[in-house]
Design an enzyme around this catalytic site. Structure first.
Site, PDB file in Angstrom:
ATOM      1  N   GLU A   1      -0.811 -38.905-157.068  1.00  0.00           N
ATOM      2  CA  GLU A   1      -1.298 -38.908-155.681  1.00  0.00           C
ATOM      3  C   GLU A   1      -0.172 -39.232-154.700  1.00  0.00           C
ATOM      4  OE1 GLU A   1      -2.578 -40.350-158.318  1.00  0.00           O
ATOM      5  OE2 GLU A   1      -4.736 -40.743-158.100  1.00  0.00           O
TER       6      GLU A   1
ATOM      7  N   CYS B   1      -5.543 -45.339-158.311  1.00  0.00           N
ATOM      8  CA  CYS B   1      -5.216 -46.771-158.417  1.00  0.00           C
ATOM      9  C   CYS B   1      -5.153 -47.386-157.016  1.00  0.00           C
ATOM     10  CB  CYS B   1      -3.890 -46.955-159.165  1.00  0.00           C
ATOM     11  SG  CYS B   1      -2.425 -46.654-158.164  1.00  0.00           S
TER      12      CYS B   1
ATOM     13  N   CYS C   1      -2.251 -46.287-154.712  1.00  0.00           N
ATOM     14  CA  CYS C   1      -2.440 -44.946-154.141  1.00  0.00           C
ATOM     15  C   CYS C   1      -3.500 -44.965-153.048  1.00  0.00           C
ATOM     16  CB  CYS C   1      -2.823 -43.950-155.229  1.00  0.00           C
ATOM     17  SG  CYS C   1      -1.436 -43.543-156.305  1.00  0.00           S
TER      18      CYS C   1
HETATM   19  N1  THU Z   1      -1.803 -42.367-162.753  1.00  0.00           N
HETATM   20  C1  THU Z   1      -1.807 -41.455-161.746  1.00  0.00           C
HETATM   21  O1  THU Z   1      -0.904 -40.615-161.640  1.00  0.00           O
HETATM   22  N2  THU Z   1      -2.823 -41.479-160.869  1.00  0.00           N
HETATM   23  C2  THU Z   1      -3.897 -42.299-160.957  1.00  0.00           C
HETATM   24  O2  THU Z   1      -4.800 -42.203-160.137  1.00  0.00           O
HETATM   25  C3  THU Z   1      -3.981 -43.299-162.021  1.00  0.00           C
HETATM   26  C4  THU Z   1      -2.806 -43.380-162.930  1.00  0.00           C
HETATM   27  C5  THU Z   1      -0.728 -42.302-163.738  1.00  0.00           C
HETATM   28  C6  THU Z   1       0.221 -43.453-163.752  1.00  0.00           C
HETATM   29  C7  THU Z   1       0.746 -43.386-165.176  1.00  0.00           C
HETATM   30  O3  THU Z   1       1.777 -42.413-165.243  1.00  0.00           O
HETATM   31  C8  THU Z   1      -0.430 -42.851-165.970  1.00  0.00           C
HETATM   32  O4  THU Z   1      -1.301 -42.251-165.025  1.00  0.00           O
HETATM   33  C9  THU Z   1      -1.186 -43.935-166.744  1.00  0.00           C
HETATM   34  O5  THU Z   1      -1.490 -45.004-165.927  1.00  0.00           O
END
Ligand code: THU
Length: 137
Positions: A61, A92, A95
């Site tokens: 994101e 998360c 984000c």
């Molecule tokens: N991650 C994202 O790219 N977006 C999210 O909304 C949640 C988590 C990624 C971070 C990390 O590379 C992987 O997912 C596991 O946490």
């Protein structure tokens, strides 16, 4: 540019899925793709980019938002996030804060199985810390 028309939903889903295929997620093996629609109707994408120094990993994101801003987009109109989670995962906390900087817009959470959940930035982050707080001081 307002709304989340069916045409844009499909285009954003395709763009997010294509970005997800490029994710660099060798540590979590949890590939994420994101596509944002800017106020001019342009689509910008991001994927998660992990690092051997885990704390430097960046979510899909935030990379999509950075791409939109670098291309001149400011107000964002919609976001699609595709994760492999069942049901689809929501962004998360970090984000959510970054998304709130660029307005309150619809967010569609999806997974490759076709599950979908529609939400919004303000639903994900009520009572956000934003510019209005700084302006009030
Ligand atoms: N991650 C994202 O790219 N977006 C999210 O909304 C949640 C988590 C990624 C971070 C990390 O590379 C992987 O997912 C596991 O946490």
């Amino acid at each position: 540019m307002t709304g989340f028309t069916e045409e844009f939903v499909e285009r954003l889903l395709r763009a997010a899925e294509a970005a997800r295929a490029n994710a660099h997620a060798p540590y979590s093996e949890f590939s994420v793709g994101a596509a944002v629609l800017d106020e001019n109707g342009a689509i910008h994408v991001g994927c998660n980019v992990e690092n051997a120094s885990f704390g430097l990993s960046v979510c899909a994101e935030r990379n999509a938002v950075a791409a939109a801003v670098a291309a001149g987009g400011r107000g964002l109109a919609a976001l699609v996030v595709i994760t492999p989670a069942r049901p689809p995962a929501s962004p998360c906390g970090a984000c959510r804060q970054v998304l709130a900087e660029f307005g309150d817009f619809p967010v569609l959470l999806a997974n490759p199985d076709g599950e979908r959940r529609m939400t919004s930035v303000s639903e994900l982050l009520p009572d956000a810390f934003d510019r209005s707080v700084l302006d009030s001081s």
